[in-house]
Design a protein around this motif. Structure first.
Motif, PDB file in Angstrom:
ATOM      1  N   MET A 178       0.839  -1.203   0.000  1.00  0.00           N
ATOM      2  CA  MET A 178       0.000   0.000   0.000  1.00  0.00           C
ATOM      3  C   MET A 178       0.873   1.251   0.000  1.00  0.00           C
ATOM      4  N   ASN A 179       1.923   1.230   0.799  1.00  0.00           N
ATOM      5  CA  ASN A 179       2.814   2.388   0.873  1.00  0.00           C
ATOM      6  C   ASN A 179       3.517   2.626  -0.461  1.00  0.00           C
ATOM      7  N   ARG A 180       3.962   1.558  -1.110  1.00  0.00           N
ATOM      8  CA  ARG A 180       4.620   1.707  -2.416  1.00  0.00           C
ATOM      9  C   ARG A 180       3.659   2.262  -3.456  1.00  0.00           C
ATOM     10  N   GLY A 181       2.403   1.789  -3.409  1.00  0.00           N
ATOM     11  CA  GLY A 181       1.408   2.293  -4.348  1.00  0.00           C
ATOM     12  C   GLY A 181       1.130   3.772  -4.150  1.00  0.00           C
ATOM     13  N   LEU A 182       1.015   4.182  -2.885  1.00  0.00           N
ATOM     14  CA  LEU A 182       0.757   5.585  -2.576  1.00  0.00           C
ATOM     15  C   LEU A 182       1.937   6.457  -3.002  1.00  0.00           C
ATOM     16  N   GLU A 183       3.143   5.974  -2.743  1.00  0.00           N
ATOM     17  CA  GLU A 183       4.335   6.714  -3.154  1.00  0.00           C
ATOM     18  C   GLU A 183       4.372   6.880  -4.670  1.00  0.00           C
ATOM     19  N   ALA A 184       4.110   5.779  -5.380  1.00  0.00           N
ATOM     20  CA  ALA A 184       4.153   5.834  -6.845  1.00  0.00           C
ATOM     21  C   ALA A 184       3.130   6.816  -7.394  1.00  0.00           C
ATOM     22  N   TRP A 185       1.937   6.821  -6.798  1.00  0.00           N
ATOM     23  CA  TRP A 185       0.878   7.731  -7.251  1.00  0.00           C
ATOM     24  C   TRP A 185       1.266   9.183  -7.029  1.00  0.00           C
ATOM     25  N   LEU A 186       1.806   9.476  -5.844  1.00  0.00           N
ATOM     26  CA  LEU A 186       2.185  10.851  -5.545  1.00  0.00           C
ATOM     27  C   LEU A 186       3.375  11.302  -6.390  1.00  0.00           C
ATOM     28  N   LEU A 187       4.331  10.406  -6.574  1.00  0.00           N
ATOM     29  CA  LEU A 187       5.505  10.761  -7.372  1.00  0.00           C
ATOM     30  C   LEU A 187       5.158  10.945  -8.844  1.00  0.00           C
ATOM     31  N   SER A 188       4.095  10.278  -9.298  1.00  0.00           N
ATOM     32  CA  SER A 188       3.690  10.403 -10.700  1.00  0.00           C
ATOM     33  C   SER A 188       2.994  11.727 -10.979  1.00  0.00           C
ATOM     34  N   MET A 189       2.571  12.403  -9.916  1.00  0.00           N
ATOM     35  CA  MET A 189       1.881  13.675 -10.095  1.00  0.00           C
ATOM     36  C   MET A 189       2.866  14.748 -10.562  1.00  0.00           C
ATOM     37  N   SER A 190       2.422  15.523 -11.499  1.00  0.00           N
ATOM     38  CA  SER A 190       3.239  16.623 -11.985  1.00  0.00           C
ATOM     39  C   SER A 190       2.329  17.714 -12.509  1.00  0.00           C
ATOM     40  N   GLY A 191       2.886  18.905 -12.667  1.00  0.00           N
ATOM     41  CA  GLY A 191       2.134  19.992 -13.258  1.00  0.00           C
ATOM     42  C   GLY A 191       0.853  20.305 -12.526  1.00  0.00           C
ATOM     43  N   THR A 192      -0.238  20.308 -13.284  1.00  0.00           N
ATOM     44  CA  THR A 192      -1.541  20.720 -12.753  1.00  0.00           C
ATOM     45  C   THR A 192      -1.997  19.825 -11.617  1.00  0.00           C
ATOM     46  N   ASN A 193      -1.817  18.516 -11.740  1.00  0.00           N
ATOM     47  CA  ASN A 193      -2.278  17.595 -10.701  1.00  0.00           C
ATOM     48  C   ASN A 193      -1.592  17.872  -9.370  1.00  0.00           C
ATOM     49  N   LYS A 194      -0.311  18.160  -9.431  1.00  0.00           N
ATOM     50  CA  LYS A 194       0.435  18.446  -8.209  1.00  0.00           C
ATOM     51  C   LYS A 194      -0.069  19.732  -7.552  1.00  0.00           C
ATOM     52  N   VAL A 195      -0.357  20.723  -8.359  1.00  0.00           N
ATOM     53  CA  VAL A 195      -0.851  21.998  -7.844  1.00  0.00           C
ATOM     54  C   VAL A 195      -2.244  21.835  -7.241  1.00  0.00           C
ATOM     55  N   ILE A 196      -3.085  21.034  -7.899  1.00  0.00           N
ATOM     56  CA  ILE A 196      -4.445  20.797  -7.376  1.00  0.00           C
ATOM     57  C   ILE A 196      -4.377  20.088  -6.026  1.00  0.00           C
ATOM     58  N   LEU A 197      -3.498  19.078  -5.925  1.00  0.00           N
ATOM     59  CA  LEU A 197      -3.340  18.378  -4.650  1.00  0.00           C
ATOM     60  C   LEU A 197      -2.886  19.340  -3.555  1.00  0.00           C
ATOM     61  N   ALA A 198      -1.945  20.225  -3.878  1.00  0.00           N
ATOM     62  CA  ALA A 198      -1.469  21.202  -2.900  1.00  0.00           C
ATOM     63  C   ALA A 198      -2.595  22.134  -2.462  1.00  0.00           C
ATOM     64  N   ALA A 199      -3.425  22.544  -3.424  1.00  0.00           N
ATOM     65  CA  ALA A 199      -4.542  23.437  -3.091  1.00  0.00           C
ATOM     66  C   ALA A 199      -5.547  22.735  -2.185  1.00  0.00           C
ATOM     67  N   ILE A 200      -5.811  21.458  -2.447  1.00  0.00           N
ATOM     68  CA  ILE A 200      -6.755  20.703  -1.607  1.00  0.00           C
ATOM     69  C   ILE A 200      -6.220  20.587  -0.183  1.00  0.00           C
ATOM     70  N   ILE A 201      -4.939  20.218  -0.053  1.00  0.00           N
ATOM     71  CA  ILE A 201      -4.338  20.103   1.280  1.00  0.00           C
ATOM     72  C   ILE A 201      -4.366  21.453   1.987  1.00  0.00           C
ATOM     73  N   GLY A 202      -4.006  22.513   1.256  1.00  0.00           N
ATOM     74  CA  GLY A 202      -4.006  23.843   1.857  1.00  0.00           C
ATOM     75  C   GLY A 202      -5.386  24.263   2.322  1.00  0.00           C
ATOM     76  N   GLY A 203      -6.399  24.005   1.511  1.00  0.00           N
ATOM     77  CA  GLY A 203      -7.762  24.340   1.896  1.00  0.00           C
ATOM     78  C   GLY A 203      -8.227  23.584   3.124  1.00  0.00           C
ATOM     79  N   MET A 204      -7.868  22.296   3.207  1.00  0.00           N
ATOM     80  CA  MET A 204      -8.230  21.503   4.378  1.00  0.00           C
ATOM     81  C   MET A 204      -7.565  22.035   5.637  1.00  0.00           C
ATOM     82  N   VAL A 205      -6.292  22.405   5.516  1.00  0.00           N
ATOM     83  CA  VAL A 205      -5.563  22.923   6.681  1.00  0.00           C
ATOM     84  C   VAL A 205      -6.172  24.237   7.154  1.00  0.00           C
ATOM     85  N   GLY A 206      -6.569  25.086   6.203  1.00  0.00           N
ATOM     86  CA  GLY A 206      -7.117  26.381   6.558  1.00  0.00           C
ATOM     87  C   GLY A 206      -8.557  26.351   7.019  1.00  0.00           C
ATOM     88  N   PHE A 207      -9.217  25.207   6.854  1.00  0.00           N
ATOM     89  CA  PHE A 207     -10.658  25.161   7.117  1.00  0.00           C
ATOM     90  C   PHE A 207     -11.010  25.274   8.591  1.00  0.00           C
TER      91      PHE A 207
END
Length: 373
Positions: A178-207
């Motif tokens: 499970m950990n390897r799968g999660l790592e691979a998914w996150l590492l595969s993110m680039s460009g827009t997907n990475k920015v969207i993930l950051a925005a989601i995390i940021g919004g959750m933290v600020g909520f």
């Protein structure tokens, strides 16, 4: 005879699990902060000599004494970070089973690290060890002459052995996969997907400013640090400080738009933001919940900017004392400034000189019923 309190009154399972995780994380943080800051010092120092790989073993024999010192510092920081998983597992077990759980929990956490299960495996190791030790302490009955052997021999040995067996032969492989799968998914993110993930995390933290949604995002981001994935942590650490700084600055710019009590809270909010405490903005959210939307937007924008433009925070440090240790730190600070500016402007639009109603003598609790002046 050594005695440990493993029979104290327990909370509901959900609350107990949450408290155990928070206990583990709180004890883990000093190790991470110490390690990451020391490594940051070494890498900033090495950068003045044009070295971007101070961890490389060849620098241990460098002719320059300062370079050798920076290399040693990087090693010190690495040792501190290597304790992250055993410590979080040990203190989760401690939360569940008191002191007898620490040894089995740390050893099971060390095994989780060796099995490649990452942070999720360390959490599991802590719970497995904690519940096993609690069960043994409650159910093993020894004669009076052997009673002292329980907490110093039978429980540590039995708890460690059983926890390690379960980690090795039952849940270790699935968690590692499970950990390897999660790592691979996150590492595969680039460009827009990475920015969207950051925005989601940021919004959750600020909520909810330190509440369960905030904690879920921050804990998940920290979990990825153990796997060398830093974007979620970068997003979370930026978002933590944007609401309190932004709202605090708003009270300094135009304090007449805020009730007197919140003007004072604004000073504290700014300071708390600078040292990395998001709870400084809570009084404003209680006074006017509309500010929550502004916090989410500002935090999401700041986090997305930091990650999108290449800032990398390798430590769970949001306070100003860790900013210079961030890779591409100027971008990181600009992202914080932009997110905070959004919150500042939004706060001035939301708060319009409204005042809380007076507190009556019948009530000892402050009232935040907002009425127009």
């Amino acid at each position: 005879m050594v005695k440990f309190n493993v029979n104290k009154k327990r909370n509901s399972t959900g609350i107990e699990i949450k408290q155990a995780i928070m206990t583990g994380v709180s004890y883990m943080l000093p190790f991470i902060i110490a390690g990451a800051v020391i490594m940051g010092i070494s890498r900033i120092g090495a950068s003045f000599y044009g070295i971007d790989n101070i961890w490389d073993g060849s620098h241990a024999e460098a002719g320059n004494a300062l370079i050798r010192m920076f290399h040693a510092f990087d090693g010190f920081g690495g040792m501190a970070l290597s304790l992250m998983l055993p410590v979080v597992a040990g203190y989760i077990a401690y939360s569940l089973a008191d002191k007898p759980g620490i040894g089995p929990g740390m050893i099971a956490g060390l095994l989780a690290k060796d099995l490649g299960t990452g942070f999720l495996g360390a959490l599991a190791a802590g719970f497995v060890a904690g519940y096993i030790v609690r069960y043994l302490a409650k159910n093993i009955k020894l004669p009076q002459s052997l009673a002292s052997a329980g907490p110093i021999f039978i429980i540590p040995v039995g708890g460690t052995l059983l926890a390690c067996i379960i980690m090795m032969y039952v849940i270790g492989d699935p968690l590692a996969a499970m950990n390897r799968g999660l790592e691979a998914w996150l590492l595969s993110m680039s460009g827009t997907n990475k920015v969207i993930l950051a925005a989601i995390i940021g919004g959750m933290v600020g909520f909810d400013l330190g509440g369960p949604i905030n904690k879920a995002a921050v804990t998940t981001a920290m979990a990825m640090l153990a796997s060398g994935i830093y974007d979620p942590n970068t997003a979370a650490q930026v978002a933590i400080i944007i609401p309190p700084i932004g709202i605090g600055v708003a009270t300094l710019i135009w304090k007449s738009r805020f009730p007197e009590s919140l003007q004072e809270a604004g000073k504290a909010s700014t300071l708390m933001g600078l040292i990395g405490v998001s709870e400084g903005a809570i009084p404003f959210a209680l006074a006017n919940p509309k500010i929550i939307i502004i916090n989410v937007i500002g935090s999401a924008v700041g986090s997305a900017m930091a990650v999108g433009f290449g800032a990398v925070n390798r430590a769970p440090i949001s306070g100003f004392y860790g900013w210079l240790a961030v890779e591409n730190w100027l971008t990181y600070v600009v992202a914080i400034a932009v997110g905070s500016a959004i919150v500042t402007l939004g706060s001035l639009l939301v708060f319009k000189g409204e005042m809380p109603t007076k507190i009556t003598k019948k009530s000892d609790k402050p009232s935040f019923n907002i009425t127009k002046a």
